[in-house]
Scaffold this active site. Structure first.
Site, short mmCIF file in Angstrom:
data_model
loop_
_atom_site.label_atom_id
_atom_site.label_comp_id
_atom_site.label_asym_id
_atom_site.label_seq_id
_atom_site.Cartn_x
_atom_site.Cartn_y
_atom_site.Cartn_z
N ARG A 28 0.83 -1.20 0.00
CA ARG A 28 0.00 0.00 0.00
C ARG A 28 0.87 1.26 0.00
NH1 ARG A 28 -5.04 -1.93 0.33
NH2 ARG A 28 -5.14 -3.97 1.32
N ASP A 29 0.42 2.25 -0.76
CA ASP A 29 1.14 3.53 -0.82
C ASP A 29 1.11 4.19 0.55
OD1 ASP A 29 1.91 5.55 -3.43
OD2 ASP A 29 1.66 6.48 -1.47
N ASN A 86 3.81 6.57 -13.78
CA ASN A 86 4.47 7.85 -14.04
C ASN A 86 5.89 7.56 -14.50
OD1 ASN A 86 2.16 9.21 -13.10
ND2 ASN A 86 2.88 9.06 -10.98
N HIS A 99 7.01 1.41 -11.08
CA HIS A 99 5.88 0.96 -10.25
C HIS A 99 4.58 1.32 -10.92
CE1 HIS A 99 7.30 4.95 -8.99
NE2 HIS A 99 6.03 5.26 -8.79
P1 5GP Z 1 5.53 8.26 -8.18
O1 5GP Z 1 5.29 9.69 -7.86
O2 5GP Z 1 7.01 7.94 -8.30
O3 5GP Z 1 4.75 7.75 -9.35
O4 5GP Z 1 4.99 7.43 -6.95
C1 5GP Z 1 5.77 7.06 -5.87
C2 5GP Z 1 4.81 6.66 -4.76
O5 5GP Z 1 5.54 5.98 -3.77
C3 5GP Z 1 4.13 7.85 -4.08
O6 5GP Z 1 2.73 7.74 -4.24
C4 5GP Z 1 4.59 7.74 -2.63
O7 5GP Z 1 3.58 8.09 -1.72
C5 5GP Z 1 5.01 6.30 -2.51
N1 5GP Z 1 6.06 6.05 -1.55
C6 5GP Z 1 7.25 6.71 -1.46
N2 5GP Z 1 7.99 6.19 -0.48
C7 5GP Z 1 7.28 5.16 0.05
C8 5GP Z 1 7.55 4.24 1.12
O8 5GP Z 1 8.59 4.25 1.76
N3 5GP Z 1 6.57 3.33 1.39
C9 5GP Z 1 5.42 3.27 0.69
N4 5GP Z 1 4.53 2.32 1.04
N5 5GP Z 1 5.13 4.13 -0.31
C10 5GP Z 1 6.06 5.07 -0.63
#
Ligand code: 5GP
Ligand code: ZN
Length: 113
Positions: A28-29, A86, A99
């Site tokens: 989960r995010d 993204n 991801h």
């Molecule tokens: P992006 O912006 O790269 O597409 O998405 C990265 C996602 O990773 C973000 O939605 C952010 O909240 C999530 N995220 C970043 N660090 C962590 C973490 O340490 N644990 C979890 N579960 N999510 C993370």
């Protein structure tokens, strides 16, 4: 190893996996943008969508299949959901390990919804 998602895979950052297999994990995010917000990632460090060679396009299919499976188990498959990747700075990619975002459980809107 300074990739935060590689640290999660290695168990260095304790994180509950909602799915795992030989190639892929999901969790989960940390900052959920919807009632269901799950990240699906390959165990292999691949920096972005742009870095996936054509020879590994099967991995993308597998990641999407896992997203579909999780949408079902999270109970959002019927109502609808979004799967987003993204890529790069202008694509607002924050973590440089490819991801998929699985988002759902509320009415989404626009591209950022
Ligand atoms: P992006 O912006 O790269 O597409 O998405 C990265 C996602 O990773 C973000 O939605 C952010 O909240 C999530 N995220 C970043 N660090 C962590 C973490 O340490 N644990 C979890 N579960 N999510 C993370
Ligand atoms: Zn990584």
């Amino acid at each position: 190893m300074d990739c935060i998602f590689c640290k999660i895979i290695a168990g260095a950052i304790p994180t509950k996996f909602v799915y795992q297999d030989k190639e892929v994990i999901a969790f989960r995010d940390i900052e959920p943008q919807a009632p269901v917000h799950i990240l699906i990632i390959p165990r292999e460090h691949i920096a972005s969508l742009a870095e996936v060679p054509e020879s590994k396009s099967g991995l993308l299919g597998h990641l999407v299949a896992v997203a579909n499976k999780l949408a079902k188990s999270e109970g959002i498959a019927e109502r609808g959901y979004r799967v987003a990747i993204n890529c790069g700075p202008e694509g607002t990619q924050g973590v440089p390990h490819i991801h998929l975002h699985l988002l759902g459980g509320r009415q989404l809107s626009g591209m950022l919804g």
